[in-house]
Design a protein around this motif. Structure first.
Motif, PDB file in Angstrom:
ATOM      1  N   ILE A  10       0.805  -1.226   0.000  1.00  0.00           N
ATOM      2  CA  ILE A  10       0.000   0.000   0.000  1.00  0.00           C
ATOM      3  C   ILE A  10       0.835   1.271   0.000  1.00  0.00           C
ATOM      4  O   ILE A  10       0.283   2.367  -0.076  1.00  0.00           O
ATOM      5  CB  ILE A  10      -0.982   0.034   1.183  1.00  0.00           C
ATOM      6  N   LEU A  11       2.175   1.161   0.098  1.00  0.00           N
ATOM      7  CA  LEU A  11       3.000   2.361   0.125  1.00  0.00           C
ATOM      8  C   LEU A  11       3.780   2.465  -1.185  1.00  0.00           C
ATOM      9  O   LEU A  11       4.595   1.606  -1.499  1.00  0.00           O
ATOM     10  CB  LEU A  11       3.953   2.357   1.318  1.00  0.00           C
ATOM     11  N   ARG A  12       3.494   3.505  -1.943  1.00  0.00           N
ATOM     12  CA  ARG A  12       4.099   3.713  -3.263  1.00  0.00           C
ATOM     13  C   ARG A  12       5.113   4.862  -3.214  1.00  0.00           C
ATOM     14  O   ARG A  12       5.023   5.759  -2.381  1.00  0.00           O
ATOM     15  CB  ARG A  12       3.013   4.068  -4.283  1.00  0.00           C
ATOM     16  N   GLY A  13       6.047   4.838  -4.165  1.00  0.00           N
ATOM     17  CA  GLY A  13       6.955   5.964  -4.346  1.00  0.00           C
ATOM     18  C   GLY A  13       8.198   5.941  -3.490  1.00  0.00           C
ATOM     19  O   GLY A  13       8.953   6.911  -3.482  1.00  0.00           O
ATOM     20  N   ALA A  14       8.427   4.850  -2.745  1.00  0.00           N
ATOM     21  CA  ALA A  14       9.628   4.718  -1.925  1.00  0.00           C
ATOM     22  C   ALA A  14      10.468   3.563  -2.448  1.00  0.00           C
ATOM     23  O   ALA A  14       9.964   2.641  -3.092  1.00  0.00           O
ATOM     24  CB  ALA A  14       9.261   4.481  -0.467  1.00  0.00           C
ATOM     25  N   ALA A  15      11.761   3.618  -2.150  1.00  0.00           N
ATOM     26  CA  ALA A  15      12.652   2.522  -2.549  1.00  0.00           C
ATOM     27  C   ALA A  15      12.587   1.383  -1.555  1.00  0.00           C
ATOM     28  O   ALA A  15      12.550   0.208  -1.928  1.00  0.00           O
ATOM     29  CB  ALA A  15      14.086   3.028  -2.671  1.00  0.00           C
ATOM     30  N   GLN A  48      13.260  12.087   3.585  1.00  0.00           N
ATOM     31  CA  GLN A  48      12.027  12.862   3.500  1.00  0.00           C
ATOM     32  C   GLN A  48      11.215  12.312   2.321  1.00  0.00           C
ATOM     33  O   GLN A  48      11.684  12.352   1.184  1.00  0.00           O
ATOM     34  CB  GLN A  48      12.350  14.344   3.318  1.00  0.00           C
ATOM     35  N   PRO A  49      10.020  11.809   2.567  1.00  0.00           N
ATOM     36  CA  PRO A  49       9.348  10.956   1.570  1.00  0.00           C
ATOM     37  C   PRO A  49       8.590  11.713   0.482  1.00  0.00           C
ATOM     38  O   PRO A  49       7.410  11.445   0.230  1.00  0.00           O
ATOM     39  CB  PRO A  49       8.405  10.122   2.437  1.00  0.00           C
ATOM     40  N   SER A  50       9.248  12.647  -0.169  1.00  0.00           N
ATOM     41  CA  SER A  50       8.589  13.369  -1.261  1.00  0.00           C
ATOM     42  C   SER A  50       8.132  12.387  -2.341  1.00  0.00           C
ATOM     43  O   SER A  50       8.918  11.609  -2.847  1.00  0.00           O
ATOM     44  CB  SER A  50       9.550  14.394  -1.864  1.00  0.00           C
ATOM     45  N   GLY A  51       6.861  12.446  -2.674  1.00  0.00           N
ATOM     46  CA  GLY A  51       6.301  11.556  -3.675  1.00  0.00           C
ATOM     47  C   GLY A  51       5.785  10.245  -3.131  1.00  0.00           C
ATOM     48  O   GLY A  51       5.081   9.514  -3.838  1.00  0.00           O
ATOM     49  N   ALA A  52       6.099   9.909  -1.875  1.00  0.00           N
ATOM     50  CA  ALA A  52       5.617   8.656  -1.298  1.00  0.00           C
ATOM     51  C   ALA A  52       4.187   8.836  -0.799  1.00  0.00           C
ATOM     52  O   ALA A  52       3.834   9.871  -0.247  1.00  0.00           O
ATOM     53  CB  ALA A  52       6.521   8.208  -0.162  1.00  0.00           C
ATOM     54  N   ARG A  53       3.378   7.787  -0.975  1.00  0.00           N
ATOM     55  CA  ARG A  53       1.979   7.888  -0.580  1.00  0.00           C
ATOM     56  C   ARG A  53       1.420   6.509  -0.264  1.00  0.00           C
ATOM     57  O   ARG A  53       1.845   5.510  -0.851  1.00  0.00           O
ATOM     58  CB  ARG A  53       1.137   8.570  -1.658  1.00  0.00           C
ATOM     59  N   LEU A  54       0.481   6.487   0.675  1.00  0.00           N
ATOM     60  CA  LEU A  54      -0.307   5.303   0.964  1.00  0.00           C
ATOM     61  C   LEU A  54      -1.469   5.260  -0.010  1.00  0.00           C
ATOM     62  O   LEU A  54      -2.169   6.263  -0.188  1.00  0.00           O
ATOM     63  CB  LEU A  54      -0.825   5.346   2.400  1.00  0.00           C
ATOM     64  N   VAL A  55      -1.687   4.114  -0.654  1.00  0.00           N
ATOM     65  CA  VAL A  55      -2.715   4.004  -1.693  1.00  0.00           C
ATOM     66  C   VAL A  55      -3.523   2.732  -1.452  1.00  0.00           C
ATOM     67  O   VAL A  55      -2.957   1.646  -1.351  1.00  0.00           O
ATOM     68  CB  VAL A  55      -2.098   3.973  -3.106  1.00  0.00           C
ATOM     69  N   PHE A  56      -4.844   2.872  -1.372  1.00  0.00           N
ATOM     70  CA  PHE A  56      -5.714   1.713  -1.211  1.00  0.00           C
ATOM     71  C   PHE A  56      -7.152   2.122  -1.500  1.00  0.00           C
ATOM     72  O   PHE A  56      -7.482   3.309  -1.567  1.00  0.00           O
ATOM     73  CB  PHE A  56      -5.613   1.127   0.208  1.00  0.00           C
ATOM     74  N   THR A  57      -7.995   1.135  -1.680  1.00  0.00           N
ATOM     75  CA  THR A  57      -9.426   1.391  -1.770  1.00  0.00           C
ATOM     76  C   THR A  57     -10.071   0.983  -0.459  1.00  0.00           C
ATOM     77  O   THR A  57      -9.630   0.027   0.212  1.00  0.00           O
ATOM     78  CB  THR A  57     -10.081   0.624  -2.932  1.00  0.00           C
ATOM     79  N   THR A  58     -11.125   1.693  -0.086  1.00  0.00           N
ATOM     80  CA  THR A  58     -11.801   1.415   1.176  1.00  0.00           C
ATOM     81  C   THR A  58     -13.144   2.130   1.209  1.00  0.00           C
ATOM     82  O   THR A  58     -13.344   3.121   0.497  1.00  0.00           O
ATOM     83  CB  THR A  58     -10.939   1.881   2.370  1.00  0.00           C
TER      84      THR A  58
END
Length: 385
Positions: A10-15, A48-58
């Motif tokens: 669920i966490l996008r944009g991080a290494a 610093q998580p620029s561009g990182a985001r939690l993504v899910f449907t709910t």
């Protein structure tokens, strides 16, 4: 409330996600790259998580996050605004919540001393959401390190597959989002939303220095589109002269091409920064501004040294255009975008740089529109095939 596992699902944009004593710390560079450097500026920026985001449907109506923020302030100057979590529902920014508590690093620029104030973790809460299935994106602060301690919702969540093109952007604090009001309204985030692509942001404040371990990170990462914002940090850090710069650019591109032989690469030269257009670095805080309680930057180099190889933004733009033109005969997927086309001389009156270095929110929006209109336009380097 249901405790939700925070994972790559669920966490996008991080290494990488690092397990800490508190919870989860996001990294924008993988461990093998982090082991190649000990520079505190880059260490701070990549966490610093620029561009990182939690993504899910709910269908949940309430979402809570416990988080520990690490921020820095300067003694004697107004505190910097707290980092923000941006909530986007079905692609629309619907709410924002500031970070609280955590660790505040106080820097005394007169003495160089550093003190930390430590508080408990803060609570970020979004409530009143519609009780219906929806796509939720929670963008993490772009300008503070964040340890995610816990994620809770009042309904189950489902990870989502994202088949959109993957876009990696490398660059300076301008790409990371300095002076943008929130993490989903940096120019890179706005451009990704407008172009309907997945963003991985490798903008590192003060640290876009053509490091080979970053080139290897891009080489090894999945990417359909790659852009490289190059220039301002090389000038204001004064780390190299023209001879080394030319070789470093070629090496950076060669390394990326080892993993992405046909991926479109767009080289973006420096946007307008009047203090460094014809004056080399190093850059520095303006002492007169500091005395009045504000932060502004100045160039301290000698323009006469340009003839001996010192870099200015004018020099960098010219050399990048030449390098791309020279390579384009063998690399039809390599393109150049002059940064003045995104923010140039005709823009500075209406959109001045507040600290003489970083764009404000309106300018981030301007840059994003122009980037999308250029890069993703029909016939542009990132046009859909």
């Amino acid at each position: 409330m249901i405790e939700i596992d925070i994972s790559d699902a669920i966490l996008r944009g991080a290494a990488e996600l690092e397990r800490t004593a508190n919870g989860i710390l996001t990294h924008r560079l993988p461990l093998d790259a982090r082991q190649r450097f000990s520079d505190p500026q880059l260490t701070m920026a990549e966490s610093q998580p620029s561009g990182a985001r939690l993504v899910f449907t709910t269908a949940a109506t309430t979402i809570e996050i416990d988080a520990v923020a690490t921020r820095r302030t300067f003694l004697g100057l107004p505190p910097r605004p707290a980092g923000l979590f941006d909530l986007r529902v079905d692609g629309v920014l619907t709410d924002r919540a500031p970070t609280t508590g955590g660790v505040t690093t106080i820097i005394d620029m007169a003495t160089g001393s550093v003190n930390n104030q430590v508080e408990s973790s803060g609570l970020i809460r979004f409530s009143g959401l519609a009780h219906a299935d929806k796509l939720v994106e929670i963008w993490l602060p772009h300008n503070e390190a964040i340890e995610l301690v816990a994620l809770r919702t009042d309904g189950p969540v489902t990870p989502v597959e994202d088949e959109r093109p993957k876009w990696i952007n490398y660059g300076s604090s301008i790409s990371q989002g300095s002076n943008a009001t929130g993490p989903s309204t940096t120019w890179t985030a706005l451009a990704a939303a407008a172009a309907d692509v997945q963003l991985r942001n490798l903008g590192f404040g003060g640290s876009a220095l053509l490091d080979q371990f970053v080139a290897r990170t891009i080489r090894d990462a999945p990417a359909d589109l790659i852009s490289l914002e190059i220039g301002i940090n090389l000038v204001n850090s004064d780390v190299m002269r023209l001879r080394a710069f030319t070789s470093a650019v070629h090496g950076f591109l060669d390394t990326i091409r080892d993993g992405h032989p046909d991926t479109p690469i767009l080289v973006i030269s420096a946007m307008l920064c009047p203090i460094h257009e014809s004056t080399p670095g190093p850059g520095a805080f303006d002492p007169a501004a500091l005395a009045s309680g504000t932060i502004e930057f100045m160039a301290t180099g000698d323009p006469a040294e340009v003839r001996t190889g010192k870099l200015t933004l004018e020099v960098v733009r010219e050399e990048l255009a030449r390098i791309v033109a020279d390579r384009a005969g063998d690399d039809t997927h390599l393109h150049n975008l002059g940064g003045l086309n995104l923010y140039g001389h005709n823009d500075s009156d209406e959109h001045p740089l507040p600290d003489r270095l970083h764009p404000d929110q309106a300018t981030h929006e301007l840059i994003a529109r122009r980037f999308v209109d250029t890069a993703f336009a029909d016939g542009g380097p990132f046009a859909r095939q």
